[in-house]
Design an enzyme around this catalytic site. Structure first.
Site, PDB file in Angstrom:
ATOM      1  N   ASP A  75      41.553  43.976  44.969  1.00 24.88           N
ATOM      2  CA  ASP A  75      42.647  44.838  44.520  1.00 24.88           C
ATOM      3  C   ASP A  75      42.134  45.985  43.657  1.00 24.88           C
ATOM      4  O   ASP A  75      41.042  45.928  43.081  1.00 24.88           O
ATOM      5  CB  ASP A  75      43.711  44.045  43.754  1.00 24.88           C
ATOM      6  CG  ASP A  75      43.171  43.367  42.502  1.00 24.88           C
ATOM      7  OD1 ASP A  75      42.056  42.799  42.570  1.00 24.88           O
ATOM      8  OD2 ASP A  75      43.855  43.385  41.461  1.00 24.88           O
ATOM      9  N   ASP A 105      34.954  50.024  41.515  1.00 22.85           N
ATOM     10  CA  ASP A 105      35.667  48.849  40.979  1.00 22.85           C
ATOM     11  C   ASP A 105      36.580  48.248  42.043  1.00 22.85           C
ATOM     12  O   ASP A 105      37.793  48.480  42.016  1.00 22.85           O
ATOM     13  CB  ASP A 105      36.466  49.261  39.743  1.00 22.85           C
ATOM     14  CG  ASP A 105      37.103  48.094  39.013  1.00 22.85           C
ATOM     15  OD1 ASP A 105      36.646  46.951  39.195  1.00 22.85           O
ATOM     16  OD2 ASP A 105      38.069  48.339  38.267  1.00 22.85           O
ATOM     17  N   GLU A 137      42.945  40.555  40.670  1.00 20.73           N
ATOM     18  CA  GLU A 137      42.106  40.476  39.472  1.00 20.73           C
ATOM     19  C   GLU A 137      42.623  41.405  38.395  1.00 20.73           C
ATOM     20  O   GLU A 137      42.585  41.081  37.202  1.00 20.73           O
ATOM     21  CB  GLU A 137      40.661  40.840  39.838  1.00 20.73           C
ATOM     22  CG  GLU A 137      39.642  40.628  38.721  1.00 20.73           C
ATOM     23  CD  GLU A 137      39.455  41.845  37.816  1.00 20.73           C
ATOM     24  OE1 GLU A 137      38.773  41.716  36.777  1.00 20.73           O
ATOM     25  OE2 GLU A 137      39.982  42.935  38.141  1.00 20.73           O
ATOM     26  N   GLU A 138      43.113  42.585  38.800  1.00 19.00           N
ATOM     27  CA  GLU A 138      43.507  43.610  37.840  1.00 19.00           C
ATOM     28  C   GLU A 138      44.752  43.237  37.036  1.00 19.00           C
ATOM     29  O   GLU A 138      45.041  43.868  36.020  1.00 19.00           O
ATOM     30  CB  GLU A 138      43.750  44.944  38.566  1.00 19.00           C
ATOM     31  CG  GLU A 138      42.519  45.526  39.263  1.00 19.00           C
ATOM     32  CD  GLU A 138      41.494  46.078  38.290  1.00 19.00           C
ATOM     33  OE1 GLU A 138      41.678  45.936  37.071  1.00 19.00           O
ATOM     34  OE2 GLU A 138      40.496  46.649  38.767  1.00 19.00           O
ATOM     35  N   GLU A 165      30.900  43.436  39.505  1.00 17.72           N
ATOM     36  CA  GLU A 165      31.596  44.503  38.770  1.00 17.72           C
ATOM     37  C   GLU A 165      30.609  45.622  38.435  1.00 17.72           C
ATOM     38  O   GLU A 165      29.400  45.385  38.353  1.00 17.72           O
ATOM     39  CB  GLU A 165      32.207  43.949  37.479  1.00 17.72           C
ATOM     40  CG  GLU A 165      33.350  42.974  37.677  1.00 17.72           C
ATOM     41  CD  GLU A 165      34.695  43.662  37.898  1.00 17.72           C
ATOM     42  OE1 GLU A 165      34.720  44.905  38.009  1.00 17.72           O
ATOM     43  OE2 GLU A 165      35.715  42.952  37.954  1.00 17.72           O
ATOM     44  N   HIS A 359      39.249  52.988  37.146  1.00 23.91           N
ATOM     45  CA  HIS A 359      40.652  53.207  36.788  1.00 23.91           C
ATOM     46  C   HIS A 359      40.991  54.676  36.550  1.00 23.91           C
ATOM     47  O   HIS A 359      42.130  54.991  36.216  1.00 23.91           O
ATOM     48  CB  HIS A 359      41.045  52.390  35.541  1.00 23.91           C
ATOM     49  CG  HIS A 359      40.912  50.913  35.701  1.00 23.91           C
ATOM     50  ND1 HIS A 359      41.442  50.013  34.794  1.00 23.91           N
ATOM     51  CD2 HIS A 359      40.328  50.151  36.654  1.00 23.91           C
ATOM     52  CE1 HIS A 359      41.185  48.783  35.176  1.00 23.91           C
ATOM     53  NE2 HIS A 359      40.496  48.840  36.322  1.00 23.91           N
TER      54      HIS A 359
END
Length: 388
Positions: A75, A105, A137-138, A165, A359
């Site tokens: 995700d 990411d 996960e987010e 990551e 992000h």
């Protein structure tokens, strides 16, 4: 086709799947499953309760315990409100960088792992190699929590997890936990001219926050000696508060969204126990003197365990050998690594790209970073190959 060209092609496909946490990841999981199945991997796909998301766990090599897991979440975070220079769901190259949502990411690591799957399959591996791709996960490592429960139920016992990551291919051996909550306050609304006739949910939320901040100060005194974390203590933080309708109306509802990042679980247990006592002994009784139905309820959004640095780490030693690194660091962001550690696995974090790009608009991964990741995976394949 070279490994790098194959990785880039797979990454373009992965980025094109808009797997924002609020949406389904099933198409991406099916795509990854097809690639792994074509390489001869044994697959297990498990759906979330809604049936719109899935984890993928695949194995190449022999059966049995002691395998190595390559782990990544499928995700990504939303792009709404961000000013992108190009379509976030179309891979775009500029100046040696590949742009797109999730490139660092962490679809870059997933793409490299998938690209290398045929090479792992062609080798006679001495121990199992697992691929673990998760959902959500987010928003609380929900897929990761489900995955470790599924592995435990199936009595599958890998011994090492490499979580890809973005670390600029540096080796990370620890991070704090990430515990997220929403606390809802239900009071009794009324006219603002008679505050004693109602129960102002905002006022009780403020008192709750003040107690939370007091506990945050206490936690500074509980920092472990020699802690390498920054800051070295467990932190608490209030991110959002919402409630009420108008300035002349007693607020009947209020919610507080807050988080805690514990260095160890003793701190989180302490905070939760102190807050529960404050609610049970002070706040709720005061509210119910006026309204019998007034209440305070805390909902757990996610409680993701931290990755604790340990003196002996097979995962760290393996990745040191694969990357040539000699030192491991700690990071402030959370990952699924602590979940694997909770199963008794040795876990480490190492992957392409920088968390500084995650992000953000125009998220990217450098092509050189993907190449370095492929080098690590190629050396892993050589290390795992059976010797004649």
């Amino acid at each position: 086709m070279s490994d790098l060209a194959r990785t880039r092609a797979i990454l373009a496909d992965l980025v094109a799947f808009p797997t924002v946490s609020a949406d389904s990841n099933l198409q991406l999981i099916a795509y990854a499953g097809d690639l792994l199945s074509s390489a001869g991997a044994r697959l297990s796909v498990s759906l979330d309760p809604s049936g719109t998301k899935a984890n993928l766990f695949a194995t190449i090599g022999p059966e049995g315990d002691g395998g190595i897991v390559l782990s990544g979440h499928s995700d990504v975070v939303p792009v709404e409100g961000q000013d992108w220079s190009s379509d976030p769901f179309t891979l775009t190259e500029r100046d040696g960088k590949l742009y797109g949502r999730g490139t660092c990411d962490m679809k870059g690591f997933i793409a490299a792992s998938l690209a290398m799957a045929p090479r792992f399959a062609a080798a006679r591996l001495r121990r199992p190699l697992h691929f673990a791709f998760t959902y959500d996960e987010e928003v609380g490592c929900l897929g990761g929590q489900a995955l470790v429960a599924e592995l435990a139920k199936a009595d599958i016992k890998p011994s090492v997890a490499i979580v890809g990551e973005p670390t600029l291919m540096g080796v990370i051996e620890g991070h704090k936990g990430c515990y997220e909550y929403t606390t809802e306050f239900t009071g009794m609304d009324g006219h603002g001219s008679q505050p004693d006739k109602g129960v102002n949910a905002i006022e009780y939320a403020v008192r709750y926050i003040m107690r939370l901040l007091e506990l945050g100060e206490e936690l500074k005194l509980r920092a472990p000696a020699g802690s390498r974390f920054s800051p070295p203590w467990t932190t608490v933080q209030v991110g959002k508060m919402a409630g009420g309708n108008a300035r002349n109306t007693i607020a009947g509802q209020c919610s507080v969204e807050w988080e805690m990042r514990p260095v160890h679980t003793d701190d989180s247990d302490h905070v939760k126990a102190e807050l529960a006592a404050y609610v049970d002994d002070v706040l709720r009784p005061a509210m119910r003197k006026v309204c019998a139905h007034a209440d305070i309820v805390t909902h757990v959004v996610g409680e993701v365990q931290g990755l604790l640095p340990v003196s002996q780490s097979e995962a760290r030693d393996i990745v040191f050998e694969l990357t040539g690194a000699h030192e491991a660091e700690l990071v402030s962001f959370g990952t699924e690594a602590g979940l694997f550690q909770s199963m008794g696995m040795s876990a480490v974090i190492c992957g392409p790209g920088s968390i500084a790009q995650a992000h953000k608009p125009d998220e990217f991964v450098e092509i050189a970073q993907l190449d370095a990741c492929l080098g690590m995976l190629e050396r892993l394949q050589q290390q795992l190959s059976a010797k004649d």
